[in-house]
Design a protein around this motif. Structure first.
Motif, PDB file in Angstrom:
ATOM      1  N   ARG A  29     -14.714   8.853  28.975  1.00  0.00           N
ATOM      2  CA  ARG A  29     -14.031   7.740  29.661  1.00  0.00           C
ATOM      3  C   ARG A  29     -14.399   6.412  29.003  1.00  0.00           C
ATOM      4  N   ASN A  30     -15.676   6.219  28.714  1.00  0.00           N
ATOM      5  CA  ASN A  30     -16.112   4.976  28.083  1.00  0.00           C
ATOM      6  C   ASN A  30     -15.638   4.874  26.636  1.00  0.00           C
ATOM      7  N   LEU A  31     -15.723   5.964  25.902  1.00  0.00           N
ATOM      8  CA  LEU A  31     -15.382   5.932  24.482  1.00  0.00           C
ATOM      9  C   LEU A  31     -13.890   5.762  24.244  1.00  0.00           C
ATOM     10  N   ILE A  32     -13.071   5.999  25.250  1.00  0.00           N
ATOM     11  CA  ILE A  32     -11.630   5.758  25.114  1.00  0.00           C
ATOM     12  C   ILE A  32     -11.382   4.271  24.857  1.00  0.00           C
ATOM     13  N   LYS A  33     -12.208   3.421  25.456  1.00  0.00           N
ATOM     14  CA  LYS A  33     -12.018   1.968  25.344  1.00  0.00           C
ATOM     15  C   LYS A  33     -12.371   1.445  23.950  1.00  0.00           C
ATOM     16  N   ARG A  34     -13.488   1.940  23.394  1.00  0.00           N
ATOM     17  CA  ARG A  34     -13.994   1.450  22.116  1.00  0.00           C
ATOM     18  C   ARG A  34     -15.227   2.270  21.745  1.00  0.00           C
ATOM     19  N   PRO A  35     -15.694   2.157  20.508  1.00  0.00           N
ATOM     20  CA  PRO A  35     -16.972   2.788  20.154  1.00  0.00           C
ATOM     21  C   PRO A  35     -18.125   2.099  20.902  1.00  0.00           C
ATOM     22  N   LEU A  93      -7.586  12.205  31.056  1.00  0.00           N
ATOM     23  CA  LEU A  93      -8.433  11.323  31.863  1.00  0.00           C
ATOM     24  C   LEU A  93      -7.604  10.349  32.694  1.00  0.00           C
ATOM     25  N   ASN A  94      -6.478   9.887  32.157  1.00  0.00           N
ATOM     26  CA  ASN A  94      -5.589   9.034  32.939  1.00  0.00           C
ATOM     27  C   ASN A  94      -5.049   9.777  34.157  1.00  0.00           C
ATOM     28  N   LEU A  95      -4.668  11.033  33.972  1.00  0.00           N
ATOM     29  CA  LEU A  95      -4.193  11.847  35.095  1.00  0.00           C
ATOM     30  C   LEU A  95      -5.294  12.066  36.130  1.00  0.00           C
ATOM     31  N   ASP A 101      -7.435   8.091  42.471  1.00  0.00           N
ATOM     32  CA  ASP A 101      -6.897   6.977  43.265  1.00  0.00           C
ATOM     33  C   ASP A 101      -6.027   7.493  44.404  1.00  0.00           C
ATOM     34  N   TYR A 102      -5.172   8.467  44.112  1.00  0.00           N
ATOM     35  CA  TYR A 102      -4.299   9.045  45.126  1.00  0.00           C
ATOM     36  C   TYR A 102      -5.123   9.702  46.237  1.00  0.00           C
ATOM     37  N   TYR A 103      -6.119  10.470  45.840  1.00  0.00           N
ATOM     38  CA  TYR A 103      -6.960  11.163  46.812  1.00  0.00           C
ATOM     39  C   TYR A 103      -7.655  10.159  47.735  1.00  0.00           C
ATOM     40  N   LYS A 104      -8.212   9.105  47.145  1.00  0.00           N
ATOM     41  CA  LYS A 104      -8.906   8.095  47.953  1.00  0.00           C
ATOM     42  C   LYS A 104      -7.954   7.398  48.912  1.00  0.00           C
TER      43      LYS A 104
END
Length: 107
Positions: A29-35, A93-95, A101-104
């Motif tokens: 999740r973090n590495l999707i944003k940047r190294p 990960l987006n799904l 979010d939907y569950y919450k």
């Protein structure tokens, strides 16, 4: 990387075997944003131990999901990022985020 013979026949089971731990998912999740550097990852993931982070990063690198770039400097500088293969996990990960979010919203 594992050989095809080492992987489960089921594609869902294959994916789970590669990224099925909560820690690996949060790292990705973090590495999707940047190294990220090791300490950045360590500080951004609540509850992860240094040992678990090290082990998870090694496994993800071995499986071809992330890369490790050593800048060969003193003091040491190492950066982790997603490989092209690892970037394919962004949709998954987006799904998962959408479902969370939907569950919450429903409870």
């Amino acid at each position: 990387m594992k050989s095809k013979q080492e992987l489960p026949a089921c594609p869902v089971a294959t994916t789970v075997s590669l990224i099925g731990s909560k820690w690996k998912l949060l790292i990705i999740r973090n590495l999707i944003k940047r190294p990220w550097r090791f300490n950045e990852l360590m500080n951004s993931i609540d509850g992860i131990s240094q040992k678990v982070l090290t082990t998870s990063l090694r496994e993800l690198e071995k499986d071809g999901i992330i890369y490790r770039k050593d800048f060969k400097t003193n003091p040491p500088k190492v950066e982790y990022g997603l490989t092209e293969l690892g970037q394919k996990l962004q949709g998954l990960l987006n799904l998962m985020a959408d479902f969370g979010d939907y569950y919450k919203s429903k409870i």
